[in-house]
Design an enzyme around this catalytic site. Structure first.
Site, short mmCIF file in Angstrom:
data_model
loop_
_atom_site.label_atom_id
_atom_site.label_comp_id
_atom_site.label_asym_id
_atom_site.label_seq_id
_atom_site.Cartn_x
_atom_site.Cartn_y
_atom_site.Cartn_z
N HIS A 58 3.72 -21.99 -40.18
CA HIS A 58 4.15 -20.96 -39.46
C HIS A 58 3.99 -19.60 -39.88
CE1 HIS A 58 6.59 -18.59 -36.64
NE2 HIS A 58 6.80 -19.68 -35.84
N ARG A 61 7.87 -11.40 -32.11
CA ARG A 61 6.48 -10.56 -31.94
C ARG A 61 6.26 -10.61 -30.43
NH1 ARG A 61 2.90 -14.33 -34.79
NH2 ARG A 61 4.83 -15.40 -35.33
#
Lengths: 245, 604
Positions: free
Chosen positions: B236, B256
């Site tokens: 990740h 994000r």
């Protein structure tokens, strides 16, 4: 901060035990659980500790640190006075299994005694419901609970008076409140809360709310509104009058 | 002769995360006797850590979304190595599985018209992730748990399975121990569902907890099942990098999705520098267009921060290696900057990302509404796992099923965020349904006591060696260092050959592990018993990564940096050979069904 610190950790099982001292190096940013792991890996491989996510999300590593019920993974060493030994003990309100691990299975049994979620019929033809965010907000606060059972540990009805057979404790009042205030739920748990779960034993000292690592306003937002529902349903003089009629 | 208790079931489910619980609910609903075994307490499995959301083409926020778009996004994200049947079923069934959770009490965030709200996520064309702030996994596991406890399943908490009991090639049950007392337990079962999650603990920097030692992968392998795509380990892109003790803990992609941007030490949004061809047409040209996308402008394209995880992780890695990283060896993830666009941004961030706010405040003394976070890649998810039939989730071993992270196929070479929570609902249900069917159609297998005694004897050996034996924690740490350094984000033939030698050496040491004390809740003993699984899957990952001489999805080979047309059509199978050696095979993929191929073309 890279130096040594002393940890005074409870070692033992249901037959007895004692606090034992372990000195270990500590680094910047460490939490109590890191120190416990270091001691386990280097000095005491059979030290029993329960943990999982190490990020305050699963509620496994509950313990009493310098007498305060806390999550070991969220207690930073720089919040503690390392000139003194850091005392780490298991939760007191539950039977000890070994070292820092307690038998919390009672909590899982208690949950089963609370009537499950029962939704109203769907609002739309496709079987879905409509809810507004502001109606959901209140319940979402309760559903943040990570079931660490620290509120149960600190509740004097359980901790001092051992009413585990009669009283479900703050965690399950929060659970019941989440169901009772769920916008879709149609079940009625108020009578159970009064007679079976003995909500009345709680005298709102707010100890549970103060130790909640998720900052759930247990007393004010969950327990007091439930108490009001009990009063409303069973002790309202006007309603009583109409019932007699 | 070690003693053991016996608890027979029709269907035994190993693991109580989302996939295990969903399988248990389904199997119990069909009337068979269901047992669930879990390594931790109920409700603590790693599903609670899932933050961003569950991907399902509900179309509540953007009505252009449907299962076909979700299917083609999943295939593109997986670089077309996916089991397309699983990708099809997943995209078709996820909406129903999410709505079902609402009927069981889950409370997702809402749209203004009262429906389930959906957010943007990397690789998903439209806002698709149903969510609850950034604690979606907790909401899901609690819903399944609270629904499940009233459905008649037995739960064996804090129990670990050591081996599957086999009867002439089919599964007949499982054998293991409980942590509390250290007693052995036999669970005879007509069908077994593996739902054990991932392998993160094979690596040093990981978002996974102690439980994720590849148990299901290893149990299946030892029982003769085929493993698939073991080279594809997802790193990740955004884990915490500081303080050291929290290195690896996940920072949700939701940051994000809500407008957070990645910058290097020069303040540059470096993600604009490298946009893969496969995604060029769907990616924003400017920072301004990217911002509009995160705020729901349907005509804007997504910012490059929301490209797939494999790509973002590599870009971060590159910035750090080029000396443009943050002080603690990561890059900056900035959500505070949105105050330029949004009034009361601090409150907005706290509402949208409450756990992230809390996590950084408490663990790093950082207020994410005011300053950027430091983030870097962390071992997060295993795309590879037990090869299963797409419809039934049965492995190549009769009666042995797998669902969720331990199963392979849906995600191909790279998983899209949000597709894991939907994976475990869709395929947890299917595994439970077909395991129950198998149990109804087949008699119980015979239990071979010799297998059980053999497992029990091996399990107790660390006590015989005592503290003079090898320290199991040290072996685990050395393995984690080895995999992190040599089989990590960027891979190389020579380094992986070295890794295999290290693993072979550690295997010899693992059988000499010793432990003090007694069997009651002894973490050292548990660690010693987990080593075999960790070592087995580490070898499988390394061997598969060595064989795949190309870079695709999560696998990046420095010595083979390009994609290969040949490998685009091949999976890698790992299985146990006749003489006990690990066999690694290159196997052609099944050609995509015509109508599905057409859908892929349509949504290119």
């Amino acid at each position: 901060m890279s130096n040594q610190a002393m940890f005074r950790i409870w070692r033992g099982d249901s037959s007895g035990g004692a606090l034992q001292d372990y000195k270990t190096p500590v680094d910047e940013g460490m939490v109590v659980l890191d120190a416990i792991h270091r001691i386990q890996a280097e000095q005491a491989p059979d030290l029993a500790v329960r943990w999982n996510c190490k990020a305050g999300k699963c509620g496994s590593c509950s313990a009493e640190i310098n007498g305060m019920p806390r999550l070991m993974c969220m207690t930073r060493l720089n919040q503690l006075n390392l000139d003194m030994p850091v005392i780490v003990e298991p939760m007191h309100a539950f039977p000890l299994i070994r070292d820092l691990v307690t038998d919390v299975s009672w909590n899982f049994e208690v949950k089963k005694t609370i009537k499950p979620f029962k939704p109203r019929s769907p609002d739309a033809a496709d079987g879905t419901w409509r809810m507004q965010q502001e109606d959901v907000d209140r319940v979402q606060e309760f559903r943040k609970c990570i079931e660490c059972f620290l509120c149960q540990d600190v509740c004097h009805v359980l901790r001092e008076h051992h009413k585990h057979d009669e009283f479900i404790g703050p965690r399950y009042f929060v659970y019941a409140a989440a169901l009772e205030m769920h916008p879709l739920d149609v079940e009625d748990r108020v009578k159970d809360l009064k007679d079976k779960h003995n909500l009345g034993y709680c005298n709102i000292t707010t100890c549970c709310r103060q130790v909640c690592p998720e900052s759930i306003t247990i007393t004010e937002n969950a327990i007091i509104p439930l108490k009001e529902r009990v009063v409303d349903q069973f002790f309202d003089p006007l309603k009583r009058f109409f019932r007699i009629l | 002769m070690p003693e053991y208790q016996t608890h027979p079931y029709d269907v035994l489910i190993i693991g109580a995360g989302g996939a295990g619980l969903r399988a248990a609910v389904e199997a119990a609903a069909s009337g068979v006797k269901v047992g669930v075994v879990c390594k931790s307490l109920l409700g603590k499995a790693h599903t609670v850590m899932a933050e961003g959301g569950v991907a399902a083409a509900l179309g509540n926020v953007d009505d252009r979304d449907n299962w076909k778009v979700h299917f083609s996004d999943t295939m593109r994200g997986g670089q077309y190595l996916n089991n397309w049947r699983m990708a099809e079923l997943h995209a078709q069934e996820a909406p129903a599985r999410v709505r079902e959770l609402e009927a069981w009490g889950a409370l997702f965030d809402r749209t203004t018209d009262g429906k389930i709200l959906q957010r943007n996520f990397g690789g998903h064309r439209y806002p698709r992730l149903a969510h609850v702030g950034d604690r979606t996994g907790l909401e899901m596991i609690r819903t399944l748990q609270d629904h499940g406890i009233h459905s008649g399943m037995d739960v064996h908490m804090e129990c670990t399975v050591l081996s599957l009991v086999m009867d002439s090639g089919r599964v007949a049950g499982a054998f293991g121990y409980d942590r509390e007392k250290g007693h052995f337990i036999l669970w005879p079962a007509k069908a077994v569902v593996l739902a054990t999650g991932g392998i993160g603990r094979a690596f040093k920097v990981t978002s996974n907890s102690w439980e994720y030692t590849g148990d299901g992968h290893s149990l299946a392998y030892r029982a003769g099942a085929e493993l698939l795509d073991m080279e594809f380990v997802q790193f990740h892109p955004t884990g915490m990098v500081w303080p050291m003790s929290v290195r690896g803990i996940l920072v949700t992609e939701g940051v994000r999705g809500e407008g957070g941007v990645l910058r290097n030490s020069e303040g540059k949004r470096f993600m604009f520098d490298d946009i893969p061809d496969l995604y060029k047409a769907q990616t924003a040209d400017s920072e301004e267009e990217g911002w509009r996308y995160t705020q729901g402008d349907k005509n804007a394209r997504r910012p490059p921060e929301l490209l797939t995880r494999d790509h973002v992780a590599r870009c971060i890695n590159r910035e750090v290696k080029a000396g443009r990283g943050s002080p603690h060896g990561g890059v900056f993830l900035d959500i505070a900057w949105i105050k330029q666009h949004i009034p009361k941004a601090a409150d907005h961030i706290k509402r949208k990302l409450p756990s992230m706010y809390h996590q950084f405040k408490q663990l790093a003394d950082i207020d994410i509404t005011a300053v950027p976070m430091e983030v870097g890649p962390t071992t997060h998810y295993m795309m590879g796992g037990v090869r299963v039939d797409g419809d039934t989730q049965m492995s190549t071993v009769p009666g042995l099923f797998a669902a969720g992270e331990v199963a392979a196929g849906l995600h191909g070479a790279n998983r899209l965020g949000g597709n894991s929570l939907s994976d475990l609902l869709v395929f947890g249900k299917r595994a439970g349904e077909f395991a129950a069917k198998f149990a109804n159609e087949n008699p119980a297998g015979a239990i071979d006591d010799a297998q059980i005694q053999d497992t029990a004897k091996t399990a107790l050996e660390p006590f015989d060696r005592g503290p003079a034996g090898e320290n199991p924690y040290q072996i685990q740490y050395e393995l984690q260092d080895n995999m992190q350094e040599l089989v990590g984000i960027v891979r190389l033939e020579s380094e992986m050959q070295l890794a295999l030698e290290v693993v072979a050496g550690l295997k010899k040491r693992a059988v000499r592990a010793g432990i003090a004390g007694h069997r009651q809740y002894n973490n050292g003993w548990h660690t010693a018993m987990d080593l075999e699984n960790l070592l087995t899957i580490s070898e499988a990952i390394t061997r598969a990564a060595l064989m795949r001489k190309e870079s695709r999805g999560a696998q990046f080979r420095d010595d083979y940096p390009e994609k290969s047309a040949d490998w685009a059509k091949h999976n890698i199978i790992v299985r146990k050979g006749d003489t006990g050696e690990m066999v690694v095979e290159k196997r052609p993929t099944t050609p995509v069904r015509d109508d599905l191929q057409q859908i892929i073309g349509e949504f290119k």
